[in-house]
Motif scaffolding. Structure first.
Motif, PDB file in Angstrom:
ATOM      1  N   CYS A   1      73.270  37.510  25.463  1.00 17.64           N
ATOM      2  CA  CYS A   1      72.798  38.450  26.120  1.00 17.64           C
ATOM      3  C   CYS A   1      71.195  38.864  25.414  1.00 17.64           C
ATOM      4  CB  CYS A   1      73.417  39.957  25.847  1.00 17.64           C
ATOM      5  SG  CYS A   1      72.370  41.518  26.456  1.00 17.64           S
TER       6      CYS A   1
ATOM      7  N   SER B   1      69.114  41.523  26.271  1.00 23.78           N
ATOM      8  CA  SER B   1      68.832  42.783  25.795  1.00 23.78           C
ATOM      9  C   SER B   1      68.917  42.965  24.546  1.00 23.78           C
ATOM     10  CB  SER B   1      69.628  43.623  26.641  1.00 23.78           C
ATOM     11  OG  SER B   1      69.378  43.281  28.020  1.00 23.78           O
ATOM     12  N   CYS B   2      70.051  42.337  23.812  1.00 25.44           N
ATOM     13  CA  CYS B   2      70.472  42.833  22.449  1.00 25.44           C
ATOM     14  C   CYS B   2      70.436  41.639  21.367  1.00 25.44           C
ATOM     15  CB  CYS B   2      71.746  43.503  22.583  1.00 25.44           C
ATOM     16  SG  CYS B   2      73.052  42.325  22.980  1.00 25.44           S
TER      17      CYS B   2
ATOM     18  N   CYS C   1      74.870  48.168  23.840  1.00 22.32           N
ATOM     19  CA  CYS C   1      74.052  47.466  24.569  1.00 22.32           C
ATOM     20  C   CYS C   1      74.545  47.514  26.032  1.00 22.32           C
ATOM     21  CB  CYS C   1      73.945  46.037  24.360  1.00 22.32           C
ATOM     22  SG  CYS C   1      72.932  45.222  25.750  1.00 22.32           S
TER      23      CYS C   1
ATOM     24  N   THR D   1      73.750  46.204  28.982  1.00 20.20           N
ATOM     25  CA  THR D   1      73.584  44.897  29.759  1.00 20.20           C
ATOM     26  C   THR D   1      74.710  44.250  29.690  1.00 20.20           C
ATOM     27  OG1 THR D   1      71.315  44.894  29.261  1.00 20.20           O
ATOM     28  CG2 THR D   1      72.169  43.138  30.132  1.00 20.20           C
ATOM     29  N   CYS D   2      75.480  44.325  28.198  1.00 25.32           N
ATOM     30  CA  CYS D   2      76.179  43.249  28.051  1.00 25.32           C
ATOM     31  C   CYS D   2      77.671  43.913  27.495  1.00 25.32           C
ATOM     32  CB  CYS D   2      76.359  42.359  26.862  1.00 25.32           C
ATOM     33  SG  CYS D   2      75.830  43.060  25.326  1.00 25.32           S
TER      34      CYS D   2
HETATM   35 ZN   LIG Z   1      73.742  43.072  25.168  1.00 24.57          ZN
END
Ligand SMILES: [Zn+2]
Ligand SMILES: [Zn+2]
Length: 358
Positions: free
Chosen positions: A169, A171-172, A195, A197-198
């Motif tokens: 991921c 984002s993180c 996070c 996103t995930c």
């Molecule tokens: Zn993530």
């Protein structure tokens, strides 16, 4: 429907504890998210399966009430608040240490340990189910259809298209957590959140599941089979852990089923016994005879002994409520009906009885 833990671990229904343990270890090593090519969702799934099948008691519950998935964490529900049946008892990381020999601390630390963060949890659902008296005595399997958010059956909740690779991921950066700097008048401080996103797993699929568009959950009608145990009382609650609303990136809520039992025209329940009252004619009480009686098991011929008295209880063994120690009895309380009016001849006959000292 719910997850098949045997399938997840790739073992037979009658697999021994040893086989289950072996299968889990193999999967755990294979999918461990810290490893190259690890798969967090699969790892968690294997974990979940093993936490149930690896524990004889939970396994038995699962075998019996198959539709219930375990609650892997943070539910915060106290089963004692409900009079019903608790199928949970799965605390966060609650592997009980039984029979797991490798280092759990290392292995699960990242996944369960790190956070004091509460795992997202779907809403609970409560429904009412009506039972006939007979169904409540013998137990029954009821199928209910709920329109609810469920775990996507195609991707088993990981949101990935079948065969799709997982990638880290962005984002993180695969950590599953996002650190934010917040400023306030007393200074700045860091907060850590999961996070979005995930959903904390650190990886996302390269291709999303077409059925749920990658969310891992979707709203649909779901059939749920509920096994109602024998001898359940009116007003009791049955709890199916994990059968409530699913949530993307979290655990499902629970399903609470409140039981309503309708009254029977003849029988009532007293503990493990079934109780009824039977009207017996005076002459039958004096002379004895046989009465046909409808029990929950069907018709029986009940022997009325000669000279039975008012209020006497006749016992039909083993026709009561099923319990752990066999079945209770059906108890028949005798009520002797007195004739309202006597004909001349009857009066004469009774006077003759009176002279005999009866
Ligand atoms: Zn993530
Ligand atoms: Zn899906």
């Amino acid at each position: 429907m719910s997850k098949d833990y045997y399938k997840i671990l790739g073992v037979e229904k009658n697999a021994s504890q040893d086989e289950i343990k072996k299968a889990f270890r193999k999967l755990a090593h294979e999918h461990h998210p810290d490893k190259q090519g690890g798969n967090d969702a699969k790892f968690k799934e294997a974990n979940e399966a093993y936490s149930v099948l690896g524990d004889e008691k939970k396994r038995q519950q699962y075998d019996t009430f198959g539709s219930a998935g375990p609650n892997m964490g943070g539910g915060g529900f106290n089963a004692n608040d409900f009079g019903g049946f608790d199928f949970s008892g799965f605390s966060q990381g609650g592997f009980g240490g039984s029979g797991v020999e490798f280092d759990l601390g290392d292995m699960f630390g990242d996944i369960f340990g790190g956070g004091r963060q509460r795992q997202k949890r779907g809403a609970d659902i409560s429904i009412d189910v009506d039972l006939s008296f007979k169904e409540s005595i013998f137990g029954i399997e009821k199928t209910v259809v709920l329109n609810k958010t469920s775990v996507c059956a195609d991707c088993h909740g990981n949101g990935a298209k079948k065969g799709s690779k997982m990638r880290t991921c962005s984002s993180c950066a695969g950590k599953g957590k996002v650190t934010e700097l917040k400023r306030s008048i007393i200074g700045s401080f860091q907060t850590v959140r999961t996070c979005e996103t995930c959903h904390g797993s650190g990886s996302i699929p390269e291709e999303k599941c077409g059925s749920c568009h990658g969310s891992g959950v979707l709203k649909k009608n779901q059939e749920i089979k509920v096994k109602i145990p024998a001898g359940i009382e009116d007003g009791e609650m049955v709890r199916l852990t994990g059968a409530g609303e699913a949530i993307s990136g979290g655990v499902s809520g629970d399903l609470y089923i409140k039981i309503h039992v309708s009254e029977h025209s003849v029988w009532t329940k007293e503990g493990v016994n079934l109780v009824t009252q039977l009207d017996v004619k005076l002459s039958d009480a004096l002379l004895g005879t046989t009465y046909e009686l409808e029990t929950l098991d069907g018709k029986v011929d009940l022997k009325i002994p000669e000279g039975v008295s008012f209020g006497e209880i006749l016992r039909i063994k083993g026709k009561g409520v099923p319990s752990g120690r066999g079945r209770g009895d059906a108890m028949v309380k005798i009520n002797i009906t007195m004739p309202r009016r006597l004909s001349k001849d009857t009066k004469k006959a009774i006077e003759a009885l009176k002279n005999e000292g009866i």
